[in-house]
Design a protein around this motif. Structure first.
Motif: not given
Lengths: 137, 115, 524
Positions: A72-97
């Motif tokens: 679960i930990g590995l998959i969670t860490a991996l998923v954290s980079g997905i939003p950047a991929l969906m927005r066409g940015d570089s993998y693991m780019q950080a988004y804050w809110m």
């Protein structure tokens, strides 16, 4: 080990250490701390449980299977980079809110936190798996 | 400080290699761990020792205010420590299993795979 | 889209491993996940391959931290071709494992570990800086440690202990080297290092650095005299694990050598690359002589890995000649040889596993009569063995031809003579396996009529056998195809060599142009 002092102390220390590990995890992005250190503190809390009450109790205390925790930990860490991929940015780019409201203040939540949580879970899983496996033999 | 650390590194390498030359597999693991520490210190020293502030940029500025410590060697060392932590833990389990299978911790007896 | 294509060969195996661990209760589910993951990995690798072939070198800055400060992934023709080869080998080995790996291993996360291994290999091929190369090496090593020791037989544990010790020692040297490189150049990014070290004033230090890294990668690649861990460990795990180790792990070391000694350390070629050439010659000779002294199927093959590594390193060492045509051909030949060797060598290990399943042993003295009972398997062995030895028109012949031609053009006659002689000795070793394991009558036929034949016949009918044979057939066909359709592969190798030998394209693909200007300007 059957020491009443250690057992009593562990009962009080366990929640404190777990709370402290979450605190480390939370402040990790900008200040000393983070998923790895937090995970180690949490793992040491449960390892203390293993020393005081035996490895079986420690496994119970985690409730979830340690191997699943690693996955679960590995998959969670991996998923954290997905939003950047969906927005066409570089993998693991950080988004804050900012979460919160003017009256109570804001807290910053972002994808690095998700990554840290993944690291936290993986570290707990790996460290405990090693300690408990050796302790059970 | 560099000189002192260089001596420490040398001693660590020497001890590590000495331990690896011993016949006991437990000492082999200790030797490997010491070598790992020595290598980490090499990175630390080679990156430049500096009594500096943490490399954080205050709000509003676009550069750190004073001479700061180089964060990269520390990040590298941290990563290397984490990796060697995992590897040493695995090696310990391996040594224990080998000891159980061979019944001895003498490396000279482990010749099943040599010719 | 390059950002997605470059990251997928790392994400897919990681995701597969994670999901695979979650499914530990069901063996069938684990198998399905392992297979699906590896097939998806092949698709992603093909995509990356096509992308790089059509649009040139791709690079990705993780989390958008600009090079040389962030983590960089770079895909040039060399790395994406090797990533593709890794993915294909992954599918072959996983299918083969279905038929050969026992239940205990499977339930101990065999497939997730295999995927972590694939991730480590891909990471090492795609990374764009020295420290991440170290990290991926460790990912690869930790999973290979576990795969090697899984099962816990005495020989396995002893082999694993030697493997672990020597590889960890090499990691320590690597780490020390990284520290010194950072101290000297202030950067670890390949492209940035290439830029800065070539203009560095004290070239003596750069040569020293190159030697530290040469030793590190030399241990991983198993070159002379640093290869001792390989024949002590590679024959101990199950054949499927041996095959992926033999096919990929040493090649990662060779890849690192090629990358570093073409891109970064190309200043003092007359010293460094001469040394590489000499080491290549010794590696070939010691490997093949070691094999001649062995009488165990997989030990012979293990020693042959070493001698084959010599050929690949020879291609790199021939850069010393300075004759552009020869150098180009040599690098292309080394690349072709890597691809050929991945296919042929892994296949031989897979075949040894089938022989073991049929006869219950890897010892040549206890094998025998396989030709009489399994002519098809024997034919497949012959194809792979002849490919390895370099018999035309199979893949190994063209690999050797390219290297020998390059050697002749470079006027390095000694190494050419060594290469040809070692080729003959390889053929001799392969004939030895052929004569002992396949041709001679089964050993215990005389005193016990049924013992020699019936287990073989029974094993043929085992359901797992088809799963073990499928990848072997596929790889044998591939070995033939690499020879028969040599021309497109040759053209690709030449393109790859051109790209490797002109570091400017690599540097420009990784670093922003202003930064390159600034460094070049600052140096002058």
């Amino acid at each position: 080990m059957n020491s009443i002092i250690l057992q009593t102390a562990t009962r009080y220390l366990l929640p404190l250490l777990l709370l402290f590990s979450l605190f480390l995890l939370w402040r990790g992005h900008n200040e000393p701390g983070g998923g790895f250190v937090g995970g180690l503190v949490a793992a040491s809390a449960i390892a203390l449980q293993a020393i005081a009450f035996g490895p079986a109790r420690a496994r119970q205390a985690v409730r979830i299977d340690l191997r699943a925790l690693i996955a679960i930990g590995l998959i969670t860490a991996l998923v954290s980079g997905i939003p950047a991929l969906m927005r066409g940015d570089s993998y693991m780019q950080a988004y804050w809110m900012d979460l919160g409201h003017e009256s109570i203040g804001y807290i910053k939540v972002g994808t690095p936190l998700i990554f840290d949580i993944g690291v936290y879970l993986t570290v707990i899983g790996v460290a405990l798996l090693m300690i408990i496996t050796v302790a059970e033999e | 400080m560099e000189v002192l650390l260089a001596i420490v590194i040398g001693i660590l390498f020497a001890c590590g290699l000495y331990m690896m030359m011993r016949r006991s597999i437990v000492k082999l693991v200790i030797g490997l761990a010491l070598l790992g520490h020595a290598a980490n210190l090499v990175i630390f020293v080679a990156g430049g020792l500096r009594r500096g502030a943490p490399p954080l940029v205050p709000t509003g500025a676009d550069a750190p205010p004073e001479l700061v410590a180089d964060p990269l060697p520390q990040a590298l060392v941290l990563t290397a420590i984490v990796i060697s932590f995992g590897v040493v833990a695995f090696t310990l389990v391996l040594v224990k299993r080998t000891w159980q299978a061979v019944g001895n911790d003498d490396i000279d007896l482990m010749r099943a795979t040599d010719t | 889209m390059s950002s997605l294509a470059l990251i997928l060969p790392l994400l897919i195996p990681l995701a597969t491993a994670g999901v695979g661990i979650l499914a530990w209760r069901s063996r069938r589910l684990q198998r399905a996940i392992g297979l699906i993951g590896s097939v998806v990995l092949v698709i992603a690798s093909v995509w990356l391959f096509v992308l790089v072939r059509e649009e040139g070198i791709q690079s990705l800055q993780i989390a958008n931290w600009q090079a040389p400060f962030g983590i960089t992934l770079v895909g040039d023709l060399l790395s994406v071709a090797l990533v593709l080869a890794t993915a294909v080998m992954g599918v072959c080995v996983i299918v083969y494992s279905f038929g050969s790996v026992d239940r205990a291993r499977e339930s101990f996360f065999y497939y997730p570990l295999m995927h972590v291994l694939l991730m480590g290999i891909n990471g090492a091929f795609l990374t764009g800086d020295l420290f991440n190369l170290y990290v991926w090496f460790e990912v690869m090593l930790i999973s290979s440690f576990v795969l090697l020791a899984l099962g816990g037989e005495r020989a396995q544990l002893e082999g694993a202990l030697k493997y672990v010790t020597l590889n960890l020692a090499s990691s320590v040297i690597f780490l020390t080297g990284i520290g010194v490189v950072y101290g000297v150049a202030g950067t670890l990014n390949f492209a940035d290092l290439a830029l800065k070290l070539s203009a560095f004033e004290e070239q003596g230090i750069v040569t020293t650095l190159s030697m530290i890294l040469f030793i590190t990668f030399g241990v991983k690649a198993a070159i002379f005299p640093l290869f001792f861990w390989l024949p002590a460990s590679y024959h101990t795990p199950p054949a499927a694990v041996s095959a992926i180790f033999a096919g990929m792990l040493t090649k990662v070391g060779v890849y690192a050598l090629i990358r570093v000694f073409t891109l970064i350390f190309n200043q003092d070629i007359s010293y460094t690359h001469t040394l590489i050439l000499v080491v290549a010659g010794f590696t070939m000779v010691t490997g093949v002589l070691g094999a001649a002294a062995q009488h165990e199927f997989r030990r012979i093959l293990s020693f042959h890995i070493i001698s084959q590594i010599g050929y690949m390193i020879m291609g790199l060492g021939l850069m010393v000649s300075g004759n552009p045509a020869a150098v180009r051909l040599a690098i292309a030949g080394a690349f072709f040889y890597i691809i050929h060797n991945i296919v042929a060598k892994s296949n031989l290990f897979l075949i040894s596993g089938v022989a073991n399943k049929l006869r219950g042993s890897y010892e040549l003295s206890r094998l025998g009569g396989l030709y009489a009972s399994n002519p098809a398997l024997s034919l497949l062995f012959l194809i792979s063995a002849f490919a390895l030895a370099g018999v035309p028109p199979l893949s190994g012949f063209f690999g050797k031809l390219m290297l020998v031609r390059a050697g002749l053009e470079a006027e390095a006659y000694v190494i050419v003579a060594v290469a040809l002689g070692v080729g003959l000795l390889t053929l001799f070793s392969m004939t030895k396996i052929w004569a002992e394991a396949f041709w001679k009558p089964a050993p215990d036929e005389s005193d016990d009529e049924s013992a020699g034949e019936s287990p073989g016949k029974a094993a043929v009918r085992q359901p797992g056998m088809a799963l073990m044979m499928a990848p072997i057939i596929f790889l044998a066909v591939l070995a033939v195809a690499l020879g028969v359709f040599f021309e497109p592969v040759y053209n690709f190798s030449i393109d790859m060599a051109d790209q490797i030998l002109d570091p400017r394209a690599y540097i420009e693909a990784v670093l922003p142009p202003e930064y390159i200007e600034q460094v070049r300007g600052g140096v002058k």
